[in-house]
Design a protein around this motif. Structure first.
Motif, short mmCIF file in Angstrom:
data_model
loop_
_atom_site.label_atom_id
_atom_site.label_comp_id
_atom_site.label_asym_id
_atom_site.label_seq_id
_atom_site.Cartn_x
_atom_site.Cartn_y
_atom_site.Cartn_z
N MET A 1 0.76 -1.22 0.16
CA MET A 1 -0.13 0.02 0.07
C MET A 1 0.87 1.17 0.02
N SER A 2 1.93 1.19 0.78
CA SER A 2 2.87 2.39 0.71
C SER A 2 3.41 2.89 -0.85
N VAL A 3 3.76 1.69 -1.56
CA VAL A 3 4.05 1.96 -2.85
C VAL A 3 3.07 2.89 -3.48
N LEU A 4 1.85 2.26 -3.51
CA LEU A 4 0.78 2.84 -4.32
C LEU A 4 0.73 4.02 -3.66
N LYS A 5 0.74 4.51 -2.62
CA LYS A 5 0.49 5.85 -2.07
C LYS A 5 1.62 6.55 -2.58
N HIS A 6 2.75 6.04 -2.37
CA HIS A 6 3.80 7.13 -2.97
C HIS A 6 3.49 7.34 -4.26
N LEU A 7 3.30 6.49 -5.27
CA LEU A 7 3.20 6.73 -6.66
C LEU A 7 2.01 7.74 -7.00
N ILE A 44 -4.08 -5.65 -8.95
CA ILE A 44 -3.98 -4.72 -8.12
C ILE A 44 -5.12 -4.34 -7.10
N ILE A 45 -6.16 -4.17 -7.93
CA ILE A 45 -7.40 -4.02 -7.29
C ILE A 45 -7.57 -5.04 -6.28
N VAL A 46 -7.47 -6.14 -6.86
CA VAL A 46 -7.89 -7.61 -5.94
C VAL A 46 -6.93 -7.31 -4.56
N MET A 47 -5.87 -7.15 -4.81
CA MET A 47 -4.76 -7.20 -3.74
C MET A 47 -5.11 -6.03 -2.76
N VAL A 48 -5.31 -4.95 -3.23
CA VAL A 48 -5.93 -3.87 -2.32
C VAL A 48 -6.99 -3.98 -1.58
N GLU A 49 -8.00 -4.63 -2.19
CA GLU A 49 -9.28 -5.13 -1.54
C GLU A 49 -9.17 -6.17 -0.35
N TYR A 51 -6.13 -6.74 1.02
CA TYR A 51 -5.33 -5.91 2.15
C TYR A 51 -6.42 -5.04 3.03
N ARG A 52 -7.49 -4.43 2.53
CA ARG A 52 -8.31 -3.50 3.17
C ARG A 52 -9.07 -4.33 4.11
N THR A 53 -9.90 -5.30 3.63
CA THR A 53 -11.04 -6.17 4.10
C THR A 53 -10.70 -7.56 4.56
N GLY A 54 -9.67 -8.15 3.70
CA GLY A 54 -9.45 -9.65 3.77
C GLY A 54 -10.61 -10.41 2.98
N LEU A 55 -11.40 -9.78 2.24
CA LEU A 55 -12.40 -10.37 1.57
C LEU A 55 -11.85 -11.61 0.86
N ILE A 56 -11.02 -11.26 0.00
CA ILE A 56 -10.57 -12.30 -1.13
C ILE A 56 -10.08 -13.54 -0.15
N TRP A 57 -9.41 -13.26 0.80
CA TRP A 57 -8.77 -14.63 1.64
C TRP A 57 -10.09 -15.22 2.26
N LYS A 58 -10.77 -14.49 2.83
CA LYS A 58 -11.97 -14.94 3.58
C LYS A 58 -12.72 -15.88 2.42
N THR A 79 4.08 -17.32 10.32
CA THR A 79 3.60 -16.48 11.42
C THR A 79 4.58 -15.23 11.07
N GLY A 80 5.39 -15.25 10.57
CA GLY A 80 6.58 -14.10 10.38
C GLY A 80 6.19 -12.86 9.36
N ILE A 81 5.24 -13.20 8.65
CA ILE A 81 4.71 -12.19 7.83
C ILE A 81 3.71 -11.22 8.58
N ALA A 82 3.75 -9.95 8.35
CA ALA A 82 3.15 -9.05 8.96
C ALA A 82 1.86 -9.11 8.09
N ALA A 83 0.48 -9.22 9.03
CA ALA A 83 -0.80 -9.26 8.50
C ALA A 83 -1.44 -7.93 7.87
N SER A 84 -2.27 -7.89 7.09
CA SER A 84 -2.77 -6.78 6.67
C SER A 84 -3.74 -6.37 7.95
N PRO A 85 -4.35 -5.08 8.00
CA PRO A 85 -5.06 -4.62 9.19
C PRO A 85 -6.46 -5.28 9.24
N ALA A 86 -6.92 -5.96 7.90
CA ALA A 86 -8.18 -6.59 7.93
C ALA A 86 -7.95 -8.05 8.45
N VAL A 87 -6.86 -8.65 8.41
CA VAL A 87 -6.46 -10.15 9.07
C VAL A 87 -6.32 -9.97 10.52
#
Length: 89
Positions: A1-7, A44-49, A51-58, A79-87
């Motif tokens: 997300m930080s890369v997309l925000k920077h761009l 990109i859209i799927v990954m952002v969604e 990240y935001r809500t966890g919908l795709i993974w759920k 367990t070493g990977i930082a989870a998205s806020p939704a997760v």
């Protein structure tokens, strides 16, 4: 997300256009592609969604075949990977 925000926020129209981020960017050479690749935009859209809500993974994990398959192939959660806020919720 930080890369997309920077761009979007910092590089503006140079790197972000009508269809989202440009195809390729090399800031070391001060070069940004003028083109887009449509195949890159949808994921990109799927990954952002996700990240935001966890919908795709759920939705993926709600498929009854997934958990047994992951267990059968020996999949272990990383367990070493930082989870998205939704997760984390």
């Amino acid at each position: 997300m930080s890369v997309l925000k920077h761009l979007y926020r910092d590089l503006g129209e140079r790197a972000w256009g009508t269809y989202g981020p440009r195809d390729a960017i090399n800031l070391g050479l001060n070069w940004i592609s003028p083109s887009y690749v449509g195949l890159n935009q949808a994921p990109i859209i799927v990954m952002v969604e996700n990240y935001r809500t966890g919908l795709i993974w759920k939705l993926f994990m709600s498929n009854p075949e997934i958990r047994p398959m992951l267990n059968r192939i020996g999949f272990k959660a990383d367990t070493g990977i930082a989870a998205s806020p939704a997760v984390v919720k």
